[in-house]
Write an enzyme that holds these catalytic residues in place. Sequence first.
Site, PDB file in Angstrom:
ATOM      1  N   SER A 185       0.661  -1.277  -0.064  1.00  0.00           N
ATOM      2  CA  SER A 185       0.319   0.078   0.058  1.00  0.00           C
ATOM      3  C   SER A 185       0.904   1.070  -0.030  1.00  0.00           C
ATOM      4  CB  SER A 185      -0.844  -0.169   0.919  1.00  0.00           C
ATOM      5  OG  SER A 185      -0.686  -0.197   2.430  1.00  0.00           O
ATOM      6  N   HIS A 213      -5.042  -4.499  -1.754  1.00  0.00           N
ATOM      7  CA  HIS A 213      -5.704  -3.130  -3.116  1.00  0.00           C
ATOM      8  C   HIS A 213      -5.474  -3.097  -4.744  1.00  0.00           C
ATOM      9  CE1 HIS A 213      -5.235   0.247  -0.795  1.00  0.00           C
ATOM     10  NE2 HIS A 213      -4.061  -0.379   0.532  1.00  0.00           N
ATOM     11  N   LYS A 245     -12.396  -1.235  -0.058  1.00  0.00           N
ATOM     12  CA  LYS A 245     -11.136  -0.321  -1.327  1.00  0.00           C
ATOM     13  C   LYS A 245     -12.638  -0.263  -2.633  1.00  0.00           C
ATOM     14  CE  LYS A 245      -7.969  -0.784   1.655  1.00  0.00           C
ATOM     15  NZ  LYS A 245      -6.852  -0.802   2.920  1.00  0.00           N
TER      16      LYS A 245
HETATM   17  C1  PLP Z   1      -7.176  -1.448   4.373  1.00  0.00           C
HETATM   18  C2  PLP Z   1      -6.420  -2.769   3.872  1.00  0.00           C
HETATM   19  C3  PLP Z   1      -7.027  -3.868   5.520  1.00  0.00           C
HETATM   20  C4  PLP Z   1      -7.817  -3.794   6.197  1.00  0.00           C
HETATM   21  O1  PLP Z   1      -9.018  -3.524   5.533  1.00  0.00           O
HETATM   22  P1  PLP Z   1     -10.107  -3.090   6.570  1.00  0.00           P
HETATM   23  O2  PLP Z   1     -11.994  -4.147   5.143  1.00  0.00           O
HETATM   24  O3  PLP Z   1     -10.190  -1.718   5.792  1.00  0.00           O
HETATM   25  O4  PLP Z   1     -10.278  -3.344   7.234  1.00  0.00           O
HETATM   26  C5  PLP Z   1      -5.978  -5.042   5.580  1.00  0.00           C
HETATM   27  N1  PLP Z   1      -4.857  -5.032   4.505  1.00  0.00           N
HETATM   28  C6  PLP Z   1      -4.486  -4.131   3.087  1.00  0.00           C
HETATM   29  C7  PLP Z   1      -2.824  -4.473   2.806  1.00  0.00           C
HETATM   30  C8  PLP Z   1      -4.951  -3.597   3.912  1.00  0.00           C
HETATM   31  O5  PLP Z   1      -4.493  -2.496   2.869  1.00  0.00           O
END
Ligand code: PLP
Length: 397
Positions: A185, A213, A245
Amino acid sequence: MRDPTGFLQKEYKELVEKALDWRLKEVQGPSEPVSMVDGREVLILCANNYLGLATHPKLKKAAINAVEKYGVGSGAVRAISGTMDLHMELERRLAKFKDAEASLTYPTGFMANSGLIPQLVGKEDIIVSDELNHGSIIDGVRLSRAERAVYRHNDTAHLAEVLDEAEKHSPNYRRILVITDGVFSMDGDMAPLDEVARIGAEHGAMIYVDDAHGEGVLGKGGRGIVSHFGLTHKEVHVEMGTFSKAYGTIGGHISGSDALSKFAWNKSRTWLLSSSHPPAVAAATIAAIDVLETEPQHVKNLWMNTNYFKKAVQDLGFNTGNSQTPIIPIIVGESHKAKALADRLYEEGVFVVPIVFPMVARDLARIRVQMHAKLTTEQLDSVIGKMETIGKDLDVI
Ligand SMILES: *Cc1c(COP(=O)(O)O)cnc(C)c1O
């Protein structure tokens, strides 16, 4: 006498003094490329809503209809009376989309990782983890009490060495779990998942990818990184992701074998002891899968915008690191420079966030741009123009 809560104010003040506190900006409208933030209209380039599904009419309609039919809350955890037909339908649709035997949803992605990892491995096991994995994986790993080994970021030769060492040192591990983000990320680069899976298989390791992502972005019709590499759940045993996302809603999920799903829901405390999604969330997420299956233009536009913007800023001399996806870091070096760049862009109506130590190395501070399918070429050109002027002012280019 002990002051029971004095540390609250003291530690917060320390964060403020070091400029490491988070100041919240208030978004006063929908998450769209152009929205009101703190009373001003700005271009938002720091949202995870890559495809614009958070405001897609089909998702909004599905949510509204679900509220009318089911109300706003589910009333319980999944295991008691909180499993509605919508939750089951969502899991069936997701499994089909992911070409998996079964899928399971969790309240959030964080809860999928922190709830499932400690059940997959324990004290007699080892986890081998990429050094840049997401914080929710790190918490899951800690809760597991398994032994932990870290390999250098995306370095599969090092992964192989770490696995060899681990087995030589202690041949009696009950289980080995190799775990990686799909798309990282902070850098927007991709895990070499095919190689990770191949090397892991030589050691009989379970392979777990967190594709938060990558979904809605990579692979056939946005099916994610497993699809991108043409892999299956025989090679990647746990495909984890989130609806928060590109899907535009909220919720963690895993896909894989039927046995994985049944194991996970019977064992994960974050699943058993936390309530299920409001029906509107489940309904809107089903609609998101519909949209991904029937409207390929969103993923296509996201990539067109990504390629256009990335090439333009690279041509201007900005350092975009190893970005391979719509996450485009603009690496500037020191943290005050990254903050100045973000501040100046914000003054000019472009909302991006600076990413500084400890989230990235001290000398790799950056702003992180996240591309959006619905940005127009005119809007992108305007951002590129502002970046050129400010980048030159600040001696970044
Ligand atoms: C955003 C994210 C999460 C968490 O997801 P949520 O549903 O927002 O709790 C987990 N792992 C990665 C790599 C992320 O980017």
